[in-house]
Design a protein around this motif. Structure first.
Motif, mmCIF file in Angstrom:
data_model
loop_
_atom_site.group_PDB
_atom_site.id
_atom_site.type_symbol
_atom_site.label_atom_id
_atom_site.label_comp_id
_atom_site.label_asym_id
_atom_site.label_seq_id
_atom_site.Cartn_x
_atom_site.Cartn_y
_atom_site.Cartn_z
ATOM 1 N N ARG A 125 -9.510 -10.836 -21.165
ATOM 2 C CA ARG A 125 -8.863 -11.826 -22.039
ATOM 3 C C ARG A 125 -9.233 -13.245 -21.617
ATOM 4 O O ARG A 125 -9.614 -14.074 -22.461
ATOM 5 C CB ARG A 125 -7.347 -11.645 -22.007
ATOM 6 C CG ARG A 125 -6.610 -12.680 -22.827
ATOM 7 C CD ARG A 125 -5.106 -12.530 -22.745
ATOM 8 N NE ARG A 125 -4.465 -13.634 -23.447
ATOM 9 C CZ ARG A 125 -4.280 -13.694 -24.758
ATOM 10 N NH1 ARG A 125 -4.706 -12.718 -25.524
ATOM 11 N NH2 ARG A 125 -3.701 -14.741 -25.315
ATOM 12 N N GLU A 166 -5.240 -14.549 -32.525
ATOM 13 C CA GLU A 166 -4.666 -15.846 -32.158
ATOM 14 C C GLU A 166 -5.494 -17.019 -32.662
ATOM 15 O O GLU A 166 -5.041 -18.167 -32.588
ATOM 16 C CB GLU A 166 -4.563 -15.949 -30.630
ATOM 17 C CG GLU A 166 -3.644 -14.911 -29.999
ATOM 18 C CD GLU A 166 -3.813 -14.843 -28.500
ATOM 19 O OE1 GLU A 166 -4.672 -15.595 -27.963
ATOM 20 O OE2 GLU A 166 -3.115 -14.056 -27.858
ATOM 21 N N ARG A 167 -6.704 -16.743 -33.159
ATOM 22 C CA ARG A 167 -7.626 -17.848 -33.441
ATOM 23 C C ARG A 167 -8.117 -17.765 -34.889
ATOM 24 O O ARG A 167 -8.861 -16.846 -35.256
ATOM 25 C CB ARG A 167 -8.816 -17.787 -32.478
ATOM 26 C CG ARG A 167 -8.396 -17.641 -31.013
ATOM 27 C CD ARG A 167 -9.584 -17.527 -30.103
ATOM 28 N NE ARG A 167 -10.216 -18.815 -29.917
ATOM 29 C CZ ARG A 167 -10.071 -19.566 -28.825
ATOM 30 N NH1 ARG A 167 -9.302 -19.159 -27.830
ATOM 31 N NH2 ARG A 167 -10.682 -20.723 -28.732
ATOM 32 N N ASP A 372 2.639 -10.934 -37.727
ATOM 33 C CA ASP A 372 3.030 -12.347 -37.644
ATOM 34 C C ASP A 372 4.021 -12.712 -38.749
ATOM 35 O O ASP A 372 4.999 -13.440 -38.512
ATOM 36 C CB ASP A 372 1.793 -13.239 -37.732
ATOM 37 C CG ASP A 372 1.041 -13.346 -36.412
ATOM 38 O OD1 ASP A 372 1.549 -12.826 -35.393
ATOM 39 O OD2 ASP A 372 -0.049 -13.940 -36.405
ATOM 40 N N ARG A 410 2.529 -10.285 -28.475
ATOM 41 C CA ARG A 410 2.552 -11.188 -29.623
ATOM 42 C C ARG A 410 3.966 -11.687 -29.906
ATOM 43 O O ARG A 410 4.185 -12.874 -30.216
ATOM 44 C CB ARG A 410 1.990 -10.473 -30.857
ATOM 45 C CG ARG A 410 1.737 -11.392 -32.045
ATOM 46 C CD ARG A 410 0.724 -12.445 -31.715
ATOM 47 N NE ARG A 410 0.334 -13.225 -32.883
ATOM 48 C CZ ARG A 410 -0.252 -14.405 -32.819
ATOM 49 N NH1 ARG A 410 -0.503 -14.954 -31.635
ATOM 50 N NH2 ARG A 410 -0.595 -15.049 -33.923
ATOM 51 N N GLU A 413 4.809 -14.259 -27.311
ATOM 52 C CA GLU A 413 4.059 -15.505 -27.509
ATOM 53 C C GLU A 413 4.637 -16.337 -28.656
ATOM 54 O O GLU A 413 4.716 -17.566 -28.563
ATOM 55 C CB GLU A 413 2.598 -15.173 -27.784
ATOM 56 C CG GLU A 413 1.734 -16.390 -28.028
ATOM 57 C CD GLU A 413 0.295 -16.015 -28.369
ATOM 58 O OE1 GLU A 413 -0.537 -16.920 -28.378
ATOM 59 O OE2 GLU A 413 0.034 -14.828 -28.610
ATOM 60 N N ARG A 414 5.041 -15.678 -29.740
ATOM 61 C CA ARG A 414 5.446 -16.415 -30.931
ATOM 62 C C ARG A 414 6.955 -16.658 -31.011
ATOM 63 O O ARG A 414 7.404 -17.442 -31.842
ATOM 64 C CB ARG A 414 4.977 -15.675 -32.191
ATOM 65 C CG ARG A 414 3.460 -15.539 -32.266
ATOM 66 C CD ARG A 414 2.988 -15.182 -33.662
ATOM 67 N NE ARG A 414 3.107 -16.320 -34.570
ATOM 68 C CZ ARG A 414 3.845 -16.322 -35.679
ATOM 69 N NH1 ARG A 414 4.562 -15.268 -35.993
ATOM 70 N NH2 ARG A 414 3.892 -17.371 -36.460
#
Length: 449
Positions: A125, A166-167, A372, A410, A413-414
């Motif tokens: 990663r 993520e990108r 998401d 995820r 992170e969010r």
């Protein structure tokens, strides 16, 4: 998934018949400023993406290959060659193969032990994040399909998928290696509805063939002795030496049809009542709830309602949702005090405000985008004193789009605030994520100030 590379496997001709029925999207390299290829072992990059590497470099697009391991475990029963000797040989073969594909291709080696990526996924990663951070413009990330059947391939695919999600300036393509061998062309498990195809010119295919031949330790016997047989024999190589290179595109959420088929075979879905694993996990989930009582609870993916019934004892109002209709019939009988709704989330998100949302064993069936959007819906509809409880299986699931670890990472992170509970064991990970008004149990009871 387990397989034996020494067995014949699925015939290349069977795949040819199947592939002829597909209408794949074309791999279009226009618009990319860089291509980054993940190779768990030396030769994966050539087998799975050698044509793409050569074609991109020919087009003037910088290509970088991230080599995760040196593949020293390819011949564990060899009586003639040690793992250290194999590592040195395969490192040389890797450099030679890339030179043959295109002399301007660059590479870096991470030095992870063979079959050791699960223990240090952050090594890959961090390398991908650093590489992509240094890449201006749009990048194409190419990695093994996470369902390929080899542990290093799975973890590499999961890490690449998580980094790509993520990108917004990164697109992901996944390549199969061992799936050609173990999968059934008559009823394939691989996600062929997302197939992308790259047509290879005669020149590019010839370079790919020559690059593969440079891996003498893999395509030829190390010696006549048992244990020194080739890993990639002619039959297996034939899957990869076609005029078309095949990739899987962005994963879609698991379909309603696949769940309908599952419940047609197994009306109870999974062994929620009989399995000690399921009963214990349910008890851990309920014990992790920071409040004794809730006003309104939403269970995402309630299946046959076993957990829903337990939640009904802890909440005034419970709504269970599931994408399939069949399990909801059993759920209504099992939890008569709860309400139920057939819904494909996140598109069919129910109206309401919840002080408890439970997402158990469902997040890894959602595509990265749908996951998401689901997180966004939960955050928007959660009361200030509410919590999200997420519990997910950590082992491979051929029907899953991602994994429990990817989903938990995820969510963490969010989510706007740190988890108040995070329980991790070999089999599952459970996190309790709070709203802004949540306090600890002891503080809520006035035991601390």
């Amino acid at each position: 998934m387990s397989f034996d590379h020494r067995e014949p496997g699925t015939a290349p001709e069977a795949w040819t018949t199947f592939l002829d029925t597909l209408s794949p999207d074309a791999v279009d390299l226009d618009g990319y400023q860089a291509v980054v290829v993940v190779a768990p072992h030396p030769d994966d990059e050539t087998l799975g993406a050698g044509g793409l590497i050569a074609a991109a470099a020919d087009a003037g697009i910088p290509v970088h290959v991230v080599l995760v391991t040196l593949g020293e475990g390819s011949h564990p029963d060899s009586p003639t060659t040690t793992p250290d000797e194999l590592a040195a040989v395969r490192a040389t073969e890797f450099r030679d193969a890339l030179e043959l594909l295109h002399p301007e291709v660059t590479a870096g080696s991470l030095g992870v032990p063979d079959v050791g990526l699960r223990e240090q996924p952050d090594t890959l990663r961090d390398a991908l994040v650093a590489r992509l951070d240094a890449t201006p413009g749009r990048a194409l990330l190419v990695a093994p399909w996470r369902g390929d059947g080899h542990r290093d391939h799975r973890v590499a695919g999961e890490v690449a998928e998580a980094v790509g999600a993520e990108r917004p300036d990164v697109d992901l393509l996944s390549y199969p290696i061992w799936a050609w061998h173990w999968d059934d062309a008559a009823e394939p498990a691989a996600p062929w509805p997302t197939a992308h195809a790259l047509a290879l010119t005669d020149d590019v295919l010839a370079r790919k063939r020559t690059a593969l031949a440079a891996y003498r330790s893999q395509v030829l016997p190390l010696s006549p002795a048992p244990g020194d047989e080739p890993i990639v024999d002619d039959r297996h190589a034939a899957h990869h030496l076609r005029h078309t290179e095949w990739f899987f595109g962005a994963q879609r959420s698991r379909s309603r049809e696949s769940f309908d088929a599952h419940y047609a075979r197994k009306p109870e879905g999974w062994d929620f009542d009989g399995s000690w694993y399921e009963r214990r996990k349910r008890a851990v989930t309920l014990a992790a709830l920071p409040r004794e009582r809730y006003r309104s609870a939403l269970e995402i993916g309630c299946a046959t309602g076993v957990l829903t019934a337990a939640l009904s004892d802890r909440a005034d109002d419970v709504l269970g949702t599931d994408i399939a209709a069949a399990p909801l019939e059993r759920a209504r009988a099992r939890a008569p005090h709860a309400r139920f709704l057939q819904a494909a989330l996140p598109d069919d998100w129910p109206e309401g405000t919840w002080d408890l949302v439970v997402m158990s064993e469902v997040g890894y069936y959602l595509s990265p985008d749908d996951l998401d959007r689901t997180i966004d819906h939960v955050v928007a509809s959660l009361a200030d004193d509410g919590v999200l409880v997420a519990c997910h299986w950590r082992h491979p699931d051929d029907e899953a789009v991602s994994s429990g670890d990817v989903v938990d990472a995820r969510l963490t992170e969010r989510w706007p605030r740190p988890a108040i509970v995070r329980h991790v064991e070999d089999d599952f990970v459970l996190s309790v994520l709070p709203g802004p008004g949540v306090v600890s149990v002891a503080r809520g009871e006035g035991l601390v100030r």
